[in-house]
Enzyme design. Structure first.
Site, mmCIF file in Angstrom:
data_model
loop_
_atom_site.group_PDB
_atom_site.id
_atom_site.type_symbol
_atom_site.label_atom_id
_atom_site.label_comp_id
_atom_site.label_asym_id
_atom_site.label_seq_id
_atom_site.Cartn_x
_atom_site.Cartn_y
_atom_site.Cartn_z
ATOM 1 N N HIS A 26 24.239 -10.289 9.813
ATOM 2 C CA HIS A 26 24.830 -10.269 11.158
ATOM 3 C C HIS A 26 24.608 -11.616 11.869
ATOM 4 O O HIS A 26 25.531 -12.162 12.489
ATOM 5 C CB HIS A 26 24.187 -9.173 12.021
ATOM 6 C CG HIS A 26 24.430 -7.775 11.549
ATOM 7 N ND1 HIS A 26 23.431 -6.865 11.344
ATOM 8 C CD2 HIS A 26 25.577 -7.118 11.242
ATOM 9 C CE1 HIS A 26 23.929 -5.718 10.946
ATOM 10 N NE2 HIS A 26 25.245 -5.840 10.872
ATOM 11 N N LYS A 51 28.055 7.424 12.483
ATOM 12 C CA LYS A 51 26.848 7.206 11.682
ATOM 13 C C LYS A 51 25.628 7.769 12.391
ATOM 14 O O LYS A 51 25.550 7.740 13.615
ATOM 15 C CB LYS A 51 26.636 5.708 11.497
ATOM 16 C CG LYS A 51 27.674 5.060 10.657
ATOM 17 C CD LYS A 51 27.300 3.612 10.484
ATOM 18 C CE LYS A 51 28.396 2.824 9.857
ATOM 19 N NZ LYS A 51 28.131 1.402 9.940
ATOM 20 N N ARG A 104 32.197 -8.130 3.702
ATOM 21 C CA ARG A 104 31.362 -8.342 2.512
ATOM 22 C C ARG A 104 32.220 -8.119 1.276
ATOM 23 O O ARG A 104 32.964 -8.981 0.868
ATOM 24 C CB ARG A 104 30.158 -7.406 2.548
ATOM 25 C CG ARG A 104 29.077 -7.898 3.489
ATOM 26 C CD ARG A 104 28.151 -6.817 3.918
ATOM 27 N NE ARG A 104 28.862 -5.793 4.652
ATOM 28 C CZ ARG A 104 28.304 -4.735 5.198
ATOM 29 N NH1 ARG A 104 27.021 -4.532 5.047
ATOM 30 N NH2 ARG A 104 29.014 -3.881 5.892
ATOM 31 N N SER A 142 22.694 -2.920 6.548
ATOM 32 C CA SER A 142 21.663 -2.235 7.336
ATOM 33 C C SER A 142 21.191 -0.966 6.639
ATOM 34 O O SER A 142 20.001 -0.654 6.633
ATOM 35 C CB SER A 142 22.218 -1.879 8.721
ATOM 36 O OG SER A 142 22.556 -3.047 9.423
HETATM 37 P P1 ADP Z 1 29.488 -0.958 11.593
HETATM 38 O O1 ADP Z 1 28.462 0.017 12.068
HETATM 39 O O2 ADP Z 1 30.727 -1.048 12.406
HETATM 40 O O3 ADP Z 1 29.728 -0.928 10.093
HETATM 41 P P2 ADP Z 1 27.532 -3.005 11.331
HETATM 42 O O4 ADP Z 1 26.556 -3.084 12.409
HETATM 43 O O5 ADP Z 1 27.034 -2.517 10.012
HETATM 44 O O6 ADP Z 1 28.838 -2.304 11.841
HETATM 45 O O7 ADP Z 1 28.148 -4.441 11.107
HETATM 46 C C1 ADP Z 1 28.939 -5.071 12.091
HETATM 47 C C2 ADP Z 1 29.847 -6.052 11.413
HETATM 48 O O8 ADP Z 1 29.070 -6.967 10.657
HETATM 49 C C3 ADP Z 1 30.845 -5.439 10.439
HETATM 50 O O9 ADP Z 1 32.045 -6.181 10.533
HETATM 51 C C4 ADP Z 1 30.204 -5.661 9.091
HETATM 52 O O10 ADP Z 1 31.158 -5.764 8.058
HETATM 53 C C5 ADP Z 1 29.519 -6.990 9.325
HETATM 54 N N1 ADP Z 1 28.377 -7.199 8.438
HETATM 55 C C6 ADP Z 1 27.353 -6.364 8.224
HETATM 56 N N2 ADP Z 1 26.474 -6.886 7.328
HETATM 57 C C7 ADP Z 1 26.986 -8.110 6.966
HETATM 58 C C8 ADP Z 1 26.572 -9.140 6.044
HETATM 59 N N3 ADP Z 1 25.496 -9.020 5.290
HETATM 60 N N4 ADP Z 1 27.347 -10.248 5.952
HETATM 61 C C9 ADP Z 1 28.481 -10.345 6.692
HETATM 62 N N5 ADP Z 1 28.933 -9.407 7.554
HETATM 63 C C10 ADP Z 1 28.197 -8.300 7.690
#
Ligand code: ADP
Length: 173
Positions: A26, A51, A104, A142
């Site tokens: 992030h 979620k 990703r 996450s």
């Molecule tokens: P959501 O709950 O909407 O999936 P997240 O909090 O997991 O959102 O992630 C927010 C954004 O960050 C999403 O667009 C997700 O694809 C991106 N993201 C999460 N982890 C990574 C990572 N390791 N590298 C790049 N982008 C990421």
């Protein structure tokens, strides 16, 4: 002719997500969007989602704030806010022009494509931009970080030490 450089308007981006917890992936997306696309990023931390969250919204917000405060490049260019209600209303309220998302694997694509399409229908003046995950963060999610932490594994290569500490504390309780 006036040769003064043009003063472009400030560009504001919103980066929405659950951040349960915030990972290096992030932070990498925030850093790169500031280098390439926007002048300031509002990280919008979702309250409700389908979620099941491990960390409360309050803790997710404060961990993000702490990590941003500890990252000199981001301190003055990132604001962390709770996201209640419809994302596009939030984007309009804050007068942002751009939505930022990270991609990703191919598995992210379907959901992101659908969401970007839906958001465009809701407001076609807001553009969604996607940054590809950096190679070293491609597998950082996450959900996996939560699993590894719950099983007592070392998560320091995926998250900031402050986040690792909070998750370890949570796992002990
Ligand atoms: P959501 O709950 O909407 O999936 P997240 O909090 O997991 O959102 O992630 C927010 C954004 O960050 C999403 O667009 C997700 O694809 C991106 N993201 C999460 N982890 C990574 C990572 N390791 N590298 C790049 N982008 C990421």
């Amino acid at each position: 002719m006036n040769s003064a450089p043009l003063q472009p308007p400030l560009r504001l981006g919103v980066y929405p997500g659950s951040f349960d917890p915030v990972t290096h992936g992030h932070i990498d997306i925030i850093t790169r969007s500031l280098r390439a696309a926007v002048d300031h990023v509002i990280v919008a931390v979702a309250t409700v989602s389908e979620k099941k969250h491990l960390l409360s919204q309050k803790l997710r917000l404060s961990l993000l704030e702490d990590v941003i405060a500890a990252t000199p490049e981001l301190q003055t260019r990132v604001t962390v806010l709770p996201l209640e209600g419809l994302l596009m209303d939030f984007v309009r309220t804050h007068r942002a022009q751009v939505l930022i998302r990270g991609l990703r694997a191919v598995s992210d694509f379907d959901y992101e494509f659908q969401m970007a399409g839906m958001n465009r229908r809701l407001d076609e003046t807001i553009e969604t931009i996607f940054l590809m995950a950096s190679e070293r963060h491609h597998f950082v999610a996450s959900s996996l970080v939560r699993e590894v932490a719950a099983l007592g594994g070392d998560i320091h290569s995926f998250v900031h030490p402050l986040v690792a500490q909070a998750l370890q504390k949570q796992a002990r309780n």
